[in-house]
Scaffold this active site. Structure first.
Site, short mmCIF file in Angstrom:
data_model
loop_
_atom_site.label_atom_id
_atom_site.label_comp_id
_atom_site.label_asym_id
_atom_site.label_seq_id
_atom_site.Cartn_x
_atom_site.Cartn_y
_atom_site.Cartn_z
N CYS A 198 0.81 -1.23 0.00
CA CYS A 198 0.00 0.00 0.00
C CYS A 198 0.84 1.27 0.00
O CYS A 198 0.63 2.18 -0.82
CB CYS A 198 -0.99 0.00 1.15
SG CYS A 198 -0.30 0.05 2.82
N HIS B 232 -2.74 0.96 6.85
CA HIS B 232 -3.02 0.92 5.41
C HIS B 232 -3.18 2.35 4.91
O HIS B 232 -3.70 3.20 5.61
CB HIS B 232 -4.30 0.12 5.14
CG HIS B 232 -4.56 -0.10 3.69
ND1 HIS B 232 -3.83 -0.99 2.93
CD2 HIS B 232 -5.45 0.47 2.83
CE1 HIS B 232 -4.27 -0.96 1.68
NE2 HIS B 232 -5.26 -0.08 1.60
N HIS C 280 -5.76 1.89 -4.30
CA HIS C 280 -4.84 1.33 -3.31
C HIS C 280 -4.45 -0.10 -3.66
O HIS C 280 -5.13 -0.77 -4.43
CB HIS C 280 -5.45 1.39 -1.90
CG HIS C 280 -6.74 0.65 -1.74
ND1 HIS C 280 -7.06 -0.04 -0.60
CD2 HIS C 280 -7.81 0.51 -2.55
CE1 HIS C 280 -8.26 -0.58 -0.71
NE2 HIS C 280 -8.74 -0.25 -1.90
#
Length: 97
Positions: A13, A61, A73
């Site tokens: 990420c 994240h 993402h």
């Protein structure tokens, strides 16, 4: 998605977010936590495309806001980079670099 990958063929990420920023000549921190605590805090109602959204307490994240309530993402192992709704996961914060 590959944990620790920074692209361009695989990403985690924060590898995706840092790679994307690098493509436009901006250097941002490499990890999700450092990205979430860096930059200028932005309220969710003031988001602009390119802002970094972090998720979960501890900012485990991150994603890039792309407008219209959507993010891009690298989700998890075995899942390609994808576009989802901003509320796909619990939001921690948003920052602008």
């Amino acid at each position: 998605y590959v944990w620790g990958a920074t692209g361009p063929s695989s990403f985690d990420c924060s590898g995706l977010t840092s790679w994307a920023y690098n493509q436009v000549g901006k250097s941002i921190p490499r990890t999700s936590g450092a990205q979430a605590s860096g930059g200028t805090p932005v309220s969710l109602n003031a988001l602009q495309p390119g802002d970094i959204i972090s998720y979960y307490s501890g900012a485990s994240h991150v994603a890039i806001y792309i407008g219209d309530g959507k993010i891009v993402h690298a989700v998890n192992e075995g899942t390609p980079v994808q576009v989802n709704d901003i509320n796909y996961m619990p939001i921690n914060n948003a920052v602008r670099f």
